[in-house]
Write a protein that holds these residues in place. Sequence first.
Motif, PDB file in Angstrom:
ATOM      1  N   ASN A   1       0.864  -1.451  -0.051  1.00 51.71           N
ATOM      2  CA  ASN A   1       0.061   0.033   0.077  1.00 51.71           C
ATOM      3  C   ASN A   1       0.913   1.212   0.095  1.00 51.71           C
ATOM      4  OD1 ASN A   1      -2.462  -1.268   0.008  1.00 51.71           O
ATOM      5  ND2 ASN A   1      -2.722  -1.326   2.251  1.00 51.71           N
TER       6      ASN A   1
ATOM      7  N   SER B   1     -10.091 -11.223  -3.661  1.00 53.43           N
ATOM      8  CA  SER B   1      -8.692 -11.509  -3.043  1.00 53.43           C
ATOM      9  C   SER B   1      -8.765 -12.673  -2.328  1.00 53.43           C
ATOM     10  CB  SER B   1      -8.418 -10.509  -2.108  1.00 53.43           C
ATOM     11  OG  SER B   1      -7.441 -10.604  -1.644  1.00 53.43           O
TER      12      SER B   1
ATOM     13  N   ASP C   1      -8.769  -2.675 -11.974  1.00 51.93           N
ATOM     14  CA  ASP C   1      -9.032  -1.309 -12.760  1.00 51.93           C
ATOM     15  C   ASP C   1      -7.717  -0.373 -13.008  1.00 51.93           C
ATOM     16  OD1 ASP C   1     -11.417  -2.566 -12.622  1.00 51.93           O
ATOM     17  OD2 ASP C   1     -12.104  -1.271 -10.920  1.00 51.93           O
ATOM     18  N   VAL C   2      -7.109  -0.311 -12.131  1.00 47.67           N
ATOM     19  CA  VAL C   2      -5.856   0.523 -12.232  1.00 47.67           C
ATOM     20  C   VAL C   2      -4.853   0.037 -13.033  1.00 47.67           C
ATOM     21  CG1 VAL C   2      -4.017   1.840 -10.982  1.00 47.67           C
ATOM     22  CG2 VAL C   2      -5.989   1.415  -9.888  1.00 47.67           C
TER      23      VAL C   2
ATOM     24  N   SER D   1       1.303   5.975  -7.242  1.00 43.01           N
ATOM     25  CA  SER D   1       0.098   7.042  -7.398  1.00 43.01           C
ATOM     26  C   SER D   1       0.326   8.448  -7.583  1.00 43.01           C
ATOM     27  CB  SER D   1      -1.169   6.415  -6.562  1.00 43.01           C
ATOM     28  OG  SER D   1      -2.426   6.973  -6.965  1.00 43.01           O
TER      29      SER D   1
ATOM     30  N   CYS E   1      -0.004  -2.860  -8.570  1.00 38.79           N
ATOM     31  CA  CYS E   1      -1.452  -2.978  -8.438  1.00 38.79           C
ATOM     32  C   CYS E   1      -1.757  -4.408  -8.753  1.00 38.79           C
ATOM     33  CB  CYS E   1      -1.719  -2.202  -9.691  1.00 38.79           C
ATOM     34  SG  CYS E   1      -1.665  -0.407  -9.435  1.00 38.79           S
TER      35      CYS E   1
ATOM     36  N   LEU F   1      -1.826  -5.882  -5.427  1.00 33.02           N
ATOM     37  CA  LEU F   1      -2.961  -5.521  -4.608  1.00 33.02           C
ATOM     38  C   LEU F   1      -4.180  -5.789  -5.207  1.00 33.02           C
ATOM     39  CD1 LEU F   1      -1.537  -1.981  -3.521  1.00 33.02           C
ATOM     40  CD2 LEU F   1      -2.061  -4.056  -1.962  1.00 33.02           C
ATOM     41  N   ASN F   2      -4.422  -6.538  -6.501  1.00 34.38           N
ATOM     42  CA  ASN F   2      -5.594  -6.855  -6.909  1.00 34.38           C
ATOM     43  C   ASN F   2      -6.223  -5.572  -7.361  1.00 34.38           C
ATOM     44  OD1 ASN F   2      -5.366  -9.755  -6.707  1.00 34.38           O
ATOM     45  ND2 ASN F   2      -5.636  -9.448  -4.352  1.00 34.38           N
ATOM     46  N   LYS F   3      -5.629  -4.665  -8.036  1.00 34.05           N
ATOM     47  CA  LYS F   3      -6.206  -3.364  -8.241  1.00 34.05           C
ATOM     48  C   LYS F   3      -6.444  -3.333  -9.597  1.00 34.05           C
ATOM     49  CE  LYS F   3      -4.464  -0.281  -4.327  1.00 34.05           C
ATOM     50  NZ  LYS F   3      -5.975  -0.083  -3.855  1.00 34.05           N
TER      51      LYS F   3
ATOM     52  N   ASN G   1      -4.446  -0.782   5.863  1.00 34.05           N
ATOM     53  CA  ASN G   1      -3.980   0.680   5.519  1.00 34.05           C
ATOM     54  C   ASN G   1      -3.349   1.389   6.491  1.00 34.05           C
ATOM     55  OD1 ASN G   1      -5.549   0.640   3.034  1.00 34.05           O
ATOM     56  ND2 ASN G   1      -7.574   0.619   4.022  1.00 34.05           N
TER      57      ASN G   1
ATOM     58  N   PHE H   1       2.357   1.665  -3.333  1.00 36.63           N
ATOM     59  CA  PHE H   1       1.299   2.285  -4.174  1.00 36.63           C
ATOM     60  C   PHE H   1       0.973   3.750  -4.120  1.00 36.63           C
ATOM     61  CE2 PHE H   1      -3.217   3.333  -4.838  1.00 36.63           C
ATOM     62  CZ  PHE H   1      -3.668   2.978  -6.264  1.00 36.63           C
TER      63      PHE H   1
END
Length: 589
Positions: A148, A253, A196-197, A155, A189, A192-194, A310, A151
């Motif tokens: 995180n 996840s 869409d990003v 980001s 990403c 982190l299984n993101k 987080n 990221f």
Amino acid sequence: MVRGARQPQQPRSRLATRLTGTVEKTPRKRKSRTEFALQEIMTSGGAEDDIPQGERKTVTDFCYLLDKSKQLFNGLRDLPQYGQKQWQSYFGRTFDVYTKLWKFQQQHRQVLDNRYGLKRWQIGEIASKIGQLYYHYYLRTSETSYLNEAFSFYSAIRQRSYYSQVNKEDRPELVVKKLRYYARFIVVCLLLNKMDVVKDLVKELSDEIEDYTHRFNTEDQVEWNLVLQEVAAFIEADPVMVLNDDNTIVITSNRLSETGAPLLEQGMIVGQLSLADALIIGNCNNQVKFSELTVDMFRMLQALEREPMNLASQMNKPGMQESADKPTRRENPPTSFKELPANSVLLIYLSATGVFPTGRSDSEGPYDFGGVLTNSNRDIINGDAIHKRNQSHKEMHCLHPGDLYPFTRKPLFIIVDSSNSVAYKNFTNLFGQPLVCLLSPTAYPKALQDQSQRGSLFTLFLNNPLMAFLFVSGLSSMRRGLWEKCQEYLRKINRDIAQLLTHSRSIDQAFLQFFGDEFLRLLLTRFVFCSATMRMHKIFRETRNYPESYPQLPRDETVENPHLQKHILELASILDVRNVFFENTLDDY
């Protein structure tokens, strides 16, 4: 995290292997820090005497921090790949310098802009290095919360367009820095299984590569296009899509959550061992991969990690806080230790092409049944490795069961996913320590669509058993509501499997010794679910289609238990796929 042999078989991008897994080497400066600083001041337009003393000191201090940060960052690649004390203090010093550097450039931005000529891409480089530090700290500890942190920095680079002006400069090496940043961001990403990003980043990276290759006559165009192909194949590896009502894809996840592993009931007698170290090895022929990870490695890695927390994004030294300040129950097994502590378990996961002996040996020892391939430069036929040398010689690039004997001096948990996994049935527990081997099927039914490039079915069961169940049932998509209903029922099945194992009167005690650890308990229950599913499935009819274990599980009390078979049929009924399973196994229930 992953500390193992990763040997891809097919030609692939040299870039992909160094994008994230290794620390990028920055050329060292031969000038002294003072000379370097003064040179930067002079190039900003004006004689040194015209610059106020305070501003000159600001530039000199910045150059010192920048030079020191590069030296420390370059040194990361020379650290040993195991142990805690050998590397943790070095990471702490590196984070210290980058903390000061980042804050310094924020506090003195105007002076650095005017006198040093600080450019936005240089700020982006500092932020990118910090993201790499967090990522490499994650690799060392498998603490997903540091993903995180990586990221957040990656980001910020994108949101603040730090690299936006790079394309206007006639310097291809700066564009390559930007491309590598995108590739590293994509890996974080993915972990982190993101998704869409990831898709947005892939589109942006594709545009950047097209612009890069159009403007510069480069030799690495093919390699960068291969990077795009690899990540695209990686994204599409899952055989089943979970959909919202509006047909958007639900990202699931598979890391361990608070409700993931079945709880131990009062009175269950299990061992007190805990999983402390995991060695994940991937060497499957033609399997989809990106950066250092094959699909199987990626899935097993996530099965051995907890969901990320987080943490407040701040430039501190990860891992250096006092234990009282750390989140509770955040220990992750793939933390590398040179030696295991007391009451700890080593897990070895092997996902590799099978190596078969070509001739009969006079004896049948731990080196006479073959094993798995550990080198890519071998002859492969139908996914399996063969000998061409004198049959009296063993394959030097084969990991035999006997090669693991020295590790059995301490508790050892082995998972083998290979066409020759059964070679590891021929294990001998020489030292009397707890030892369990979970072995994949050696072949899958021809009627089942070949998904080997997108990962092994056995590993998918250990990572995401519901997705694997859907795949063998012929389903390729599912609505979110039904998925969640099935997940809840699967948790009930896992609880019942845990009871079957702990209540069995004939089970080998090694299984119960490992059952006290959350990760190993979840892997064992998923293994039983996988084996029971395949034994009930109509197209899994050959013995080689079934998983096995060493020591053997009592079938009638576990994988062929009528109570478990009833649960599997009920799950199949929820999904309306009961017709693909045999029901005559329930005659005596």
